[in-house]
Scaffold this active site. Sequence first.
Site, PDB file in Angstrom:
ATOM      1  CG  PHE A 266      -2.028   0.904   1.290  1.00 27.31           C
ATOM      2  CD1 PHE A 266      -2.271   1.798   0.261  1.00 27.31           C
ATOM      3  CD2 PHE A 266      -2.893   0.910   2.377  1.00 27.31           C
ATOM      4  CE1 PHE A 266      -3.340   2.681   0.310  1.00 27.31           C
ATOM      5  CE2 PHE A 266      -3.962   1.786   2.437  1.00 27.31           C
ATOM      6  CZ  PHE A 266      -4.175   2.675   1.402  1.00 27.31           C
ATOM      7  N   GLY A 312      -1.589 -10.576   2.245  1.00 26.97           N
ATOM      8  CA  GLY A 312      -0.920 -11.288   3.332  1.00 26.97           C
ATOM      9  C   GLY A 312       0.286 -10.547   3.875  1.00 26.97           C
ATOM     10  N   GLY A 314       2.778 -11.027   7.217  1.00 26.89           N
ATOM     11  CA  GLY A 314       3.158 -11.626   8.490  1.00 26.89           C
ATOM     12  C   GLY A 314       2.724 -13.062   8.715  1.00 26.89           C
ATOM     13  N   GLY A 316       3.481 -15.759   6.673  1.00 25.54           N
ATOM     14  CA  GLY A 316       4.362 -16.766   6.066  1.00 25.54           C
ATOM     15  C   GLY A 316       5.067 -17.611   7.125  1.00 25.54           C
ATOM     16  CB  CYS A 319       6.800 -14.323   7.902  1.00 23.03           C
ATOM     17  SG  CYS A 319       6.443 -12.599   8.126  1.00 23.03           S
ATOM     18  N   GLY A 359       0.866 -16.881   1.565  1.00 20.94           N
ATOM     19  CA  GLY A 359       1.515 -17.244   2.826  1.00 20.94           C
ATOM     20  C   GLY A 359       0.543 -17.808   3.855  1.00 20.94           C
ATOM     21  NE  ARG A 418       8.705 -10.337  -0.548  1.00 23.78           N
ATOM     22  CZ  ARG A 418       7.809 -10.599   0.392  1.00 23.78           C
ATOM     23  NH1 ARG A 418       8.118 -10.406   1.662  1.00 23.78           N
ATOM     24  NH2 ARG A 418       6.613 -11.031   0.093  1.00 23.78           N
ATOM     25  CD  GLU A 485     -15.471 -32.065  18.664  1.00 21.70           C
ATOM     26  OE1 GLU A 485     -16.272 -32.441  19.504  1.00 21.70           O
ATOM     27  OE2 GLU A 485     -15.713 -31.126  17.860  1.00 21.70           O
TER      28      GLU A 485
HETATM   29  P1  IMP Z   1       4.624 -19.725   3.312  1.00 20.40           P
HETATM   30  O1  IMP Z   1       3.923 -20.360   2.143  1.00 20.40           O
HETATM   31  O2  IMP Z   1       3.794 -19.738   4.550  1.00 20.40           O
HETATM   32  O3  IMP Z   1       5.975 -20.321   3.549  1.00 20.40           O
HETATM   33  O4  IMP Z   1       4.810 -18.186   2.956  1.00 20.40           O
HETATM   34  C1  IMP Z   1       5.451 -17.733   1.795  1.00 20.40           C
HETATM   35  C2  IMP Z   1       5.309 -16.233   1.718  1.00 20.40           C
HETATM   36  O5  IMP Z   1       5.997 -15.604   2.817  1.00 20.40           O
HETATM   37  C3  IMP Z   1       5.939 -15.585   0.506  1.00 20.40           C
HETATM   38  O6  IMP Z   1       5.166 -15.686  -0.651  1.00 20.40           O
HETATM   39  C4  IMP Z   1       6.131 -14.147   0.950  1.00 20.40           C
HETATM   40  O7  IMP Z   1       4.969 -13.377   0.812  1.00 20.40           O
HETATM   41  C5  IMP Z   1       6.408 -14.303   2.432  1.00 20.40           C
HETATM   42  N1  IMP Z   1       7.855 -14.188   2.748  1.00 20.40           N
HETATM   43  C6  IMP Z   1       8.916 -14.652   2.068  1.00 20.40           C
HETATM   44  N2  IMP Z   1      10.075 -14.411   2.732  1.00 20.40           N
HETATM   45  C7  IMP Z   1       9.726 -13.758   3.854  1.00 20.40           C
HETATM   46  C8  IMP Z   1      10.474 -13.232   4.945  1.00 20.40           C
HETATM   47  O8  IMP Z   1      11.688 -13.345   5.040  1.00 20.40           O
HETATM   48  N3  IMP Z   1       9.748 -12.590   5.901  1.00 20.40           N
HETATM   49  C9  IMP Z   1       8.397 -12.452   5.837  1.00 20.40           C
HETATM   50  N4  IMP Z   1       7.659 -12.974   4.859  1.00 20.40           N
HETATM   51  C10 IMP Z   1       8.315 -13.617   3.863  1.00 20.40           C
END
Ligand code: IMP
Length: 501
Positions: A266, A312, A314, A316, A319, A359, A418, A485
Amino acid sequence: MATYINEPAHTFNEYLLIPGYSSSECRPENVSLHTPLVKFKKGESPAIELSIPMVSAIMQSVSNDTMGIALAKAGGVSFIYGSQSIESEAAMVARVKSHKAGFVPSDSNVRPDATLADILALKEKTGHSTVAVTDDGTANGKLVGIVSSRDYRVSRMQPTDKVSGFMTPLARLITAPDGTSLSEANDIIWDKKLNSLPIVAKDGRLTAFVFRKDYSEHKENPNELLDDHKRYVVGAGINSRDYKERVPALVKAGADVLCIDSSEGFSEWQKLTLEWIRKEYGDAVKVGAGNVVDREGFLFLAECGADFVKVGIGGGSICITRETKGIGRGQATSVIEVCQARDEYYRKTGVYIPVCSDGGIVYDHHITLALAMGADFVMLGRYFARFDESPSEKLLVGGTFVKEYWGEGSNRARNWQRYDFGGAGKLSFEEGVDSYVPYAGPLKENVERTCLKIKSTMCNCGAVTIAELQKKAKLTLVSATSIVEGGAHDVIRKEKTATEK
Ligand code: IMP
């Protein structure tokens, strides 16, 4: 005064689907998982549609060219990672595009003066038993002959024997000219009982091989995602810093779709990036943007011209953004709110902008929940990192096979484009970790099993398309005790089944 949202934000694990009426037509084999990847106007079709609602994350440890080919074969799209030089990212994209389904560039090549020992070493290295003999020993040199395992008997020959003495020479080979279609090539393979068919250009140079075994593979991948020229569809990550150089290189390499890869979308940076792309390419270049977690974020990116919006922050698996910076939102709540905004936007403008839930997918059924909540497809990192086709090392740790998986915001990836906000040009602090994930074998069988689970749940909800699921789904929040459950409980388990996660 600050705005307070006093309702808690929820994760996928806090929801379940309540089954709806399923007619006898609701069978997995009748379910279509086709879904739009990029925006389209009411009454029109999207320029790119996925066969399965899954794309792979824009990450070093997930999406390279090998993953790109494997996932396109299965019906999804990989977004090749952008945290590498423009040249190497473009080269990965080009490799996916040049890997013509069924036409394989020769990866085992020798010159006629090579020896049997060279052939054996090559076979050991590549695992392939068909070796092209070309005048200069390259994949596109003039074809002189072929060596397959039928051409030599190690026990009767010397390691120093020259290839030119035992290869099958060109005069005795059946070849096909450049421009032969895949079905013509396969007809020749079947008629002449061949294992491989070399495709040779007018000037005698080797172009590719078509292998008998690939024909059955082609038939086994009915979902494969191909462009108008029968090349695999592939995506690529870009950032809001070097887009003026990166985008042209990726477009030239043949990327079908781009995505601005940012932990927080954003922002004016994304607006500037999207504006530049529209100015240079109009609608010819498809580009997704993100990530956002609420209505305002979605509407902003929609107005900026995004072809899809990624949701999404936070969630991942690797993450630590929420811990480090205190920003983010439960993934389910984010998806629900953004998809409602998307539907409103569609009603108002007649433009449908697909939403990608990115994520936080832990179980396969989380994908179905995300779709039911309105997402058109999901982006997965951890899920794909576990497969043979991901770029990372497979290791044996504590008696278990694992693959390495690291975040783009970790010190290992150092993807500052990023994460860097202030333009410092470096990763000032980590937002991701370096980890292992359990090794899970080849992509194909895992993705097929996941898709079968999604289809099966859709049938329980009386839906044979994703759009129908989104209309009919009835979702319920669950209490903490009902999560307990939901698993096996109050019994002594003998063993875990192979598909259990
Ligand atoms: P996962 O499928 O739960 O492992 O999440 C993957 C997603 O985490 C990626 O597509 C990113 O949007 C996000 N991501 C990738 N690297 C990082 C990081 O180092 N910190 C926070 N988010 C991340």
